[in-house]
Design a protein around this motif. Structure first.
Motif, PDB file in Angstrom:
ATOM      1  N   MET A 187       3.938 -12.425 -34.805  1.00 43.79           N
ATOM      2  CA  MET A 187       2.247 -12.610 -34.718  1.00 43.79           C
ATOM      3  C   MET A 187       1.652 -12.051 -33.379  1.00 43.79           C
ATOM      4  O   MET A 187       1.622 -12.235 -32.278  1.00 43.79           O
ATOM      5  N   LEU A 188      -0.151 -12.091 -33.707  1.00 43.70           N
ATOM      6  CA  LEU A 188      -0.925 -12.060 -33.058  1.00 43.70           C
ATOM      7  C   LEU A 188      -1.532 -12.760 -32.078  1.00 43.70           C
ATOM      8  O   LEU A 188      -1.633 -13.741 -33.165  1.00 43.70           O
ATOM      9  N   THR A 189      -1.828 -12.650 -31.174  1.00 42.24           N
ATOM     10  CA  THR A 189      -1.643 -14.295 -30.785  1.00 42.24           C
ATOM     11  C   THR A 189      -2.963 -14.518 -29.690  1.00 42.24           C
ATOM     12  O   THR A 189      -3.838 -14.949 -29.662  1.00 42.24           O
ATOM     13  N   ASN A 190      -3.478 -12.372 -29.526  1.00 42.62           N
ATOM     14  CA  ASN A 190      -4.373 -12.745 -28.575  1.00 42.62           C
ATOM     15  C   ASN A 190      -5.235 -11.519 -28.831  1.00 42.62           C
ATOM     16  O   ASN A 190      -4.843 -10.499 -28.426  1.00 42.62           O
ATOM     17  N   VAL A 191      -6.826 -10.748 -28.199  1.00 44.02           N
ATOM     18  CA  VAL A 191      -7.105 -10.151 -27.776  1.00 44.02           C
ATOM     19  C   VAL A 191      -6.831 -10.038 -26.137  1.00 44.02           C
ATOM     20  O   VAL A 191      -6.892 -11.063 -25.326  1.00 44.02           O
ATOM     21  N   GLU A 192      -5.570  -9.442 -26.507  1.00 49.73           N
ATOM     22  CA  GLU A 192      -4.991  -8.163 -24.799  1.00 49.73           C
ATOM     23  C   GLU A 192      -6.441  -7.891 -24.282  1.00 49.73           C
ATOM     24  O   GLU A 192      -6.145  -7.976 -22.521  1.00 49.73           O
ATOM     25  N   HIS A 193      -6.819  -7.197 -24.473  1.00 54.93           N
ATOM     26  CA  HIS A 193      -8.116  -5.825 -23.972  1.00 54.93           C
ATOM     27  C   HIS A 193      -9.094  -5.365 -24.523  1.00 54.93           C
ATOM     28  O   HIS A 193      -8.915  -5.280 -26.059  1.00 54.93           O
ATOM     29  N   ILE A 194      -9.765  -5.071 -23.994  1.00 54.81           N
ATOM     30  CA  ILE A 194     -11.097  -3.627 -24.914  1.00 54.81           C
ATOM     31  C   ILE A 194     -10.601  -2.569 -23.752  1.00 54.81           C
ATOM     32  O   ILE A 194     -10.688  -2.331 -23.035  1.00 54.81           O
ATOM     33  N   GLY A 195     -10.388  -1.452 -24.892  1.00 53.54           N
ATOM     34  CA  GLY A 195     -10.114  -0.311 -23.960  1.00 53.54           C
ATOM     35  C   GLY A 195     -11.511   0.427 -24.333  1.00 53.54           C
ATOM     36  O   GLY A 195     -12.303   0.203 -25.237  1.00 53.54           O
ATOM     37  N   ILE A 196     -12.103   0.738 -22.749  1.00 52.53           N
ATOM     38  CA  ILE A 196     -13.182   1.603 -22.784  1.00 52.53           C
ATOM     39  C   ILE A 196     -12.806   3.060 -21.890  1.00 52.53           C
ATOM     40  O   ILE A 196     -12.259   3.404 -21.253  1.00 52.53           O
ATOM     41  N   ALA A 197     -13.220   4.137 -23.252  1.00 49.14           N
ATOM     42  CA  ALA A 197     -13.316   5.891 -22.661  1.00 49.14           C
ATOM     43  C   ALA A 197     -14.510   6.197 -21.584  1.00 49.14           C
ATOM     44  O   ALA A 197     -15.939   5.783 -22.096  1.00 49.14           O
ATOM     45  N   VAL A 198     -13.868   6.962 -20.221  1.00 52.97           N
ATOM     46  CA  VAL A 198     -15.398   6.955 -19.434  1.00 52.97           C
ATOM     47  C   VAL A 198     -14.922   8.430 -19.129  1.00 52.97           C
ATOM     48  O   VAL A 198     -13.717   8.887 -19.277  1.00 52.97           O
ATOM     49  N   LYS A 199     -15.448   9.289 -18.830  1.00 47.84           N
ATOM     50  CA  LYS A 199     -15.726  10.644 -18.374  1.00 47.84           C
ATOM     51  C   LYS A 199     -14.547  10.235 -16.258  1.00 47.84           C
ATOM     52  O   LYS A 199     -14.387  11.161 -16.749  1.00 47.84           O
ATOM     53  N   ASP A 200     -15.716   9.668 -15.773  1.00 49.47           N
ATOM     54  CA  ASP A 200     -15.544   9.357 -14.524  1.00 49.47           C
ATOM     55  C   ASP A 200     -15.129   7.793 -14.237  1.00 49.47           C
ATOM     56  O   ASP A 200     -15.812   7.081 -14.003  1.00 49.47           O
ATOM     57  N   ILE A 201     -13.988   7.342 -14.324  1.00 47.82           N
ATOM     58  CA  ILE A 201     -13.241   6.208 -13.565  1.00 47.82           C
ATOM     59  C   ILE A 201     -13.760   5.587 -12.721  1.00 47.82           C
ATOM     60  O   ILE A 201     -14.144   4.233 -12.550  1.00 47.82           O
ATOM     61  N   LEU A 223     -10.743   0.832 -18.960  1.00 42.75           N
ATOM     62  CA  LEU A 223     -11.536   1.995 -18.434  1.00 42.75           C
ATOM     63  C   LEU A 223      -9.941   2.479 -18.031  1.00 42.75           C
ATOM     64  O   LEU A 223      -9.056   2.554 -18.344  1.00 42.75           O
ATOM     65  N   LEU A 224     -10.750   4.037 -19.268  1.00 41.08           N
ATOM     66  CA  LEU A 224     -10.017   4.759 -19.267  1.00 41.08           C
ATOM     67  C   LEU A 224     -10.097   6.075 -19.195  1.00 41.08           C
ATOM     68  O   LEU A 224     -10.719   6.554 -19.828  1.00 41.08           O
ATOM     69  N   GLU A 225     -10.433   6.729 -18.740  1.00 38.74           N
ATOM     70  CA  GLU A 225     -10.089   8.388 -18.238  1.00 38.74           C
ATOM     71  C   GLU A 225      -9.001   9.224 -18.447  1.00 38.74           C
ATOM     72  O   GLU A 225      -7.852   9.693 -17.545  1.00 38.74           O
ATOM     73  N   ALA A 226      -9.481  10.809 -18.568  1.00 37.11           N
ATOM     74  CA  ALA A 226      -8.519  10.969 -18.983  1.00 37.11           C
ATOM     75  C   ALA A 226      -7.940  12.356 -17.670  1.00 37.11           C
ATOM     76  O   ALA A 226      -8.446  12.064 -17.262  1.00 37.11           O
ATOM     77  N   SER A 259      -5.383  15.002 -23.646  1.00 37.34           N
ATOM     78  CA  SER A 259      -4.649  13.389 -24.333  1.00 37.34           C
ATOM     79  C   SER A 259      -5.988  12.968 -25.005  1.00 37.34           C
ATOM     80  O   SER A 259      -7.138  13.694 -25.439  1.00 37.34           O
ATOM     81  N   ALA A 260      -5.973  12.206 -25.980  1.00 35.57           N
ATOM     82  CA  ALA A 260      -6.401  11.476 -26.999  1.00 35.57           C
ATOM     83  C   ALA A 260      -7.922  10.884 -26.564  1.00 35.57           C
ATOM     84  O   ALA A 260      -8.776  10.873 -27.409  1.00 35.57           O
ATOM     85  N   ILE A 261      -7.535  10.549 -25.270  1.00 39.85           N
ATOM     86  CA  ILE A 261      -9.389  10.208 -24.649  1.00 39.85           C
ATOM     87  C   ILE A 261     -10.181  11.573 -24.764  1.00 39.85           C
ATOM     88  O   ILE A 261     -10.828  11.517 -24.484  1.00 39.85           O
ATOM     89  N   ILE A 278     -16.759   2.075 -26.456  1.00 37.86           N
ATOM     90  CA  ILE A 278     -15.473   1.658 -26.751  1.00 37.86           C
ATOM     91  C   ILE A 278     -14.319   2.430 -27.699  1.00 37.86           C
ATOM     92  O   ILE A 278     -15.022   2.676 -28.845  1.00 37.86           O
ATOM     93  N   HIS A 279     -13.146   2.402 -27.259  1.00 34.02           N
ATOM     94  CA  HIS A 279     -12.030   3.175 -28.141  1.00 34.02           C
ATOM     95  C   HIS A 279     -11.099   2.613 -28.802  1.00 34.02           C
ATOM     96  O   HIS A 279     -10.769   3.415 -29.740  1.00 34.02           O
ATOM     97  N   HIS A 280     -10.659   0.873 -28.117  1.00 34.71           N
ATOM     98  CA  HIS A 280      -9.693   0.636 -29.101  1.00 34.71           C
ATOM     99  C   HIS A 280      -9.723  -1.230 -28.911  1.00 34.71           C
ATOM    100  O   HIS A 280     -10.272  -1.387 -27.448  1.00 34.71           O
ATOM    101  N   ILE A 281      -9.446  -1.797 -30.092  1.00 35.44           N
ATOM    102  CA  ILE A 281      -8.789  -3.286 -28.701  1.00 35.44           C
ATOM    103  C   ILE A 281      -7.609  -3.503 -29.629  1.00 35.44           C
ATOM    104  O   ILE A 281      -7.190  -2.920 -29.686  1.00 35.44           O
ATOM    105  N   ALA A 282      -7.421  -4.238 -28.189  1.00 33.63           N
ATOM    106  CA  ALA A 282      -5.703  -4.469 -27.697  1.00 33.63           C
ATOM    107  C   ALA A 282      -5.274  -6.053 -28.099  1.00 33.63           C
ATOM    108  O   ALA A 282      -5.887  -7.205 -27.632  1.00 33.63           O
TER     109      ALA A 282
END
Length: 135
Positions: free
Chosen positions: A1-15, A55-58, A63-65, A76-80
């Motif tokens: 069961m999904l319990t809550n939003v864990e995080h929101i992933g954001i793709a960035v060029k420079d972390i 925040l996600l930097e390749a 990589s997918a990012i 915004i890249h994904h919602i977890a």
């Protein structure tokens, strides 16, 4: 069961630049940064109340990012979503017609087991399932 939003992933060029930006925006510093070699990314996490922003930097040009940023730019890249039992939830969602991007949970950032759902099966949104790893 999904319990809550864990995080929101954001793709960035420079972390580093994005850490400065989000520190100013949220008025807090990131609480954690780590490399996830299996995904070819560097991550940085902020937490505002119960909401986490990743925040996600390749770190790998394949990589997918890296591919996401090349195609769509930063954003915004994904919602977890947090789940209690990732194996059970993967089976349930697959039986409901969702397309899983991996058949077994993978090790992700922030001590999580993760699985992604293909955006084609979720209205164009990349969905990540997260379960706290038990040591």
């Amino acid at each position: 069961m999904l319990t809550n939003v864990e995080h929101i992933g954001i793709a960035v060029k420079d972390i580093a630049t994005s850490n400065t930006l989000f520190t100013k925006l949220l008025n807090i510093a990131p609480y954690k940064s780590e490399s996830v070699e299996s995904e070819g990314v560097m991550t940085s996490f902020f937490k505002v109340n119960e909401t986490k922003i990743e925040l996600l930097e390749a770190s790998n040009p394949e990589s997918a990012i890296a591919k996401f940023i090349e195609k769509k730019g930063e954003g915004i890249h994904h919602i977890a979503f947090e789940v209690d039992d990732i194996q059970t939830e993967m089976k349930r969602l697959e039986s409901e017609g969702f397309i899983l991007l991996n058949t077994e949970p993978k090790l992700g950032a922030d001590n999580k087991l993760v699985c992604f759902l293909h955006p084609k099966s979720s209205n164009g949104v990349l969905v990540e399932l997260c379960q706290e790893r038990k040591e």
